[in-house]
Scaffold this motif. Structure first.
Motif, PDB file in Angstrom:
ATOM      1  N   HIS A  33      -1.938  -8.417  -5.864  1.00 48.66           N
ATOM      2  CA  HIS A  33      -1.553  -7.107  -4.611  1.00 48.66           C
ATOM      3  C   HIS A  33      -1.454  -5.966  -5.339  1.00 48.66           C
ATOM      4  O   HIS A  33       0.049  -6.646  -6.156  1.00 48.66           O
ATOM      5  N   ASP A  35      -0.763  -1.964  -4.403  1.00 51.23           N
ATOM      6  CA  ASP A  35      -0.055  -1.113  -4.299  1.00 51.23           C
ATOM      7  C   ASP A  35      -0.221   0.351  -3.986  1.00 51.23           C
ATOM      8  O   ASP A  35       0.169   0.637  -4.651  1.00 51.23           O
ATOM      9  N   HIS A  66      -3.922  -2.748  -1.681  1.00 55.10           N
ATOM     10  CA  HIS A  66      -3.413  -2.302  -0.259  1.00 55.10           C
ATOM     11  C   HIS A  66      -3.257  -0.640   0.240  1.00 55.10           C
ATOM     12  O   HIS A  66      -2.195  -0.209  -0.775  1.00 55.10           O
ATOM     13  N   MET A  68      -2.215   2.205   1.075  1.00 56.56           N
ATOM     14  CA  MET A  68      -1.863   3.299   1.912  1.00 56.56           C
ATOM     15  C   MET A  68      -1.526   5.081   1.268  1.00 56.56           C
ATOM     16  O   MET A  68      -0.654   5.540   1.466  1.00 56.56           O
ATOM     17  N   ASP A 175       2.822  -8.614   4.658  1.00 55.68           N
ATOM     18  CA  ASP A 175       3.377  -8.021   3.465  1.00 55.68           C
ATOM     19  C   ASP A 175       4.915  -7.265   4.030  1.00 55.68           C
ATOM     20  O   ASP A 175       4.794  -6.906   4.554  1.00 55.68           O
TER      21      ASP A 175
HETATM   22 ZN    ZN Z   1       1.374  -4.207  -0.152  1.00 53.42          ZN
END
Ligand code: ZN
Ligand code: DX5
Length: 216
Positions: A33, A35, A66, A68, A175
């Motif tokens: 994963h 970020d 992921h 953001m 998450d």
């Molecule tokens: Zn995340």
């Protein structure tokens, strides 16, 4: 289906990234994963294309990106080129989410949508059939090491009901603040992908920490 584990590289020792990726390669982790934070959608900045490329160079497991960030459409192609296998965008960051999801699929990536703790699952009714993954944030995004928000169990159950009706193969990813304290209850509610950052990377024995989440 047995659940998947996606350690969050945000919690890793960035000075020893190659060693950390190799640890994940040799562990029970299913995905990595990653970020990406832009300092606008969330009050933090994490990593960008060169670091994703460096992770990809060593990783033997899919990169679960992921995002953001605001306006992710501008960078989808570059995330794919850097090595993304899955691209997840935030519901709250996409004005034309349907278009964004289809653009991700056209790049050949698995497409997913993430929702913040305040965003109701019901808002996904008209997009759920188009995505492979829904990520439910169980903390406010931006930082590792935060406390798990308890209403997440109810949101996961609601999402499971929606997916049973509209997309039975959906991957339900959770998450934020995930640990062996809440993992079994999350899986029972319908989660099938667990992200864990600080629980894994703060552990003395990181492969054992990953295994303890997998072996539930
Ligand atoms: Zn995340
Ligand atoms: C938070 C990130 C998470 C974070 C999880 O915004 O999306 O993936 O790294 O870290 P822990 O498991 O420490 O909450």
């Amino acid at each position: 289906m047995t659940h998947l584990i996606a350690p969050s590289i945000l919690g890793a020792d960035f000075g020893n990234l190659q060693r950390q990726i190799e640890m994940l390669n040799n562990s029970a982790a299913d995905w990595i994963h990653v970020d990406v934070m832009d300092g606008l959608f969330v009050p933090n900045i994490s990593l960008g294309f060169p670091v994703i490329g460096a992770i990809k160079k060593h990783a033997r497991k899919p990169l679960n990106l992921h995002l953001m960030i605001v306006d992710p459409d501008r960078y989808l192609q570059r995330f794919k080129a850097a090595g993304a296998d899955h691209i997840l965008v935030h519901y709250e960051a996409c004005t034309h989410l349907h278009r964004t999801i289809h653009a991700i699929k056209e790049l050949g990536c698995l497409a997913g949508v993430a929702i913040n703790p305040h965003t109701p699952v019901a808002l996904l009714a008209d997009i759920i059939a188009d995505v492979a993954i829904v990520l439910v944030m169980s903390v406010n995004p931006g930082f590792g090491g935060q406390q798990f928000i308890e209403q997440t169990y109810r949101k996961i159950s609601e999402l499971k009901s929606l997916s049973d009706k509209s997309n039975p193969g959906l991957l339900i990813e959770v998450d934020g603040g995930v640990s062996p304290q809440n993992a079994a209850k999350l899986i029972a509610a319908g989660a099938n992908v667990l992200v864990a950052g600080s629980f894994v990377f703060a552990a003395e024995d990181q492969p054992a920490a990953i295994w303890s989440l997998k072996n539930i």
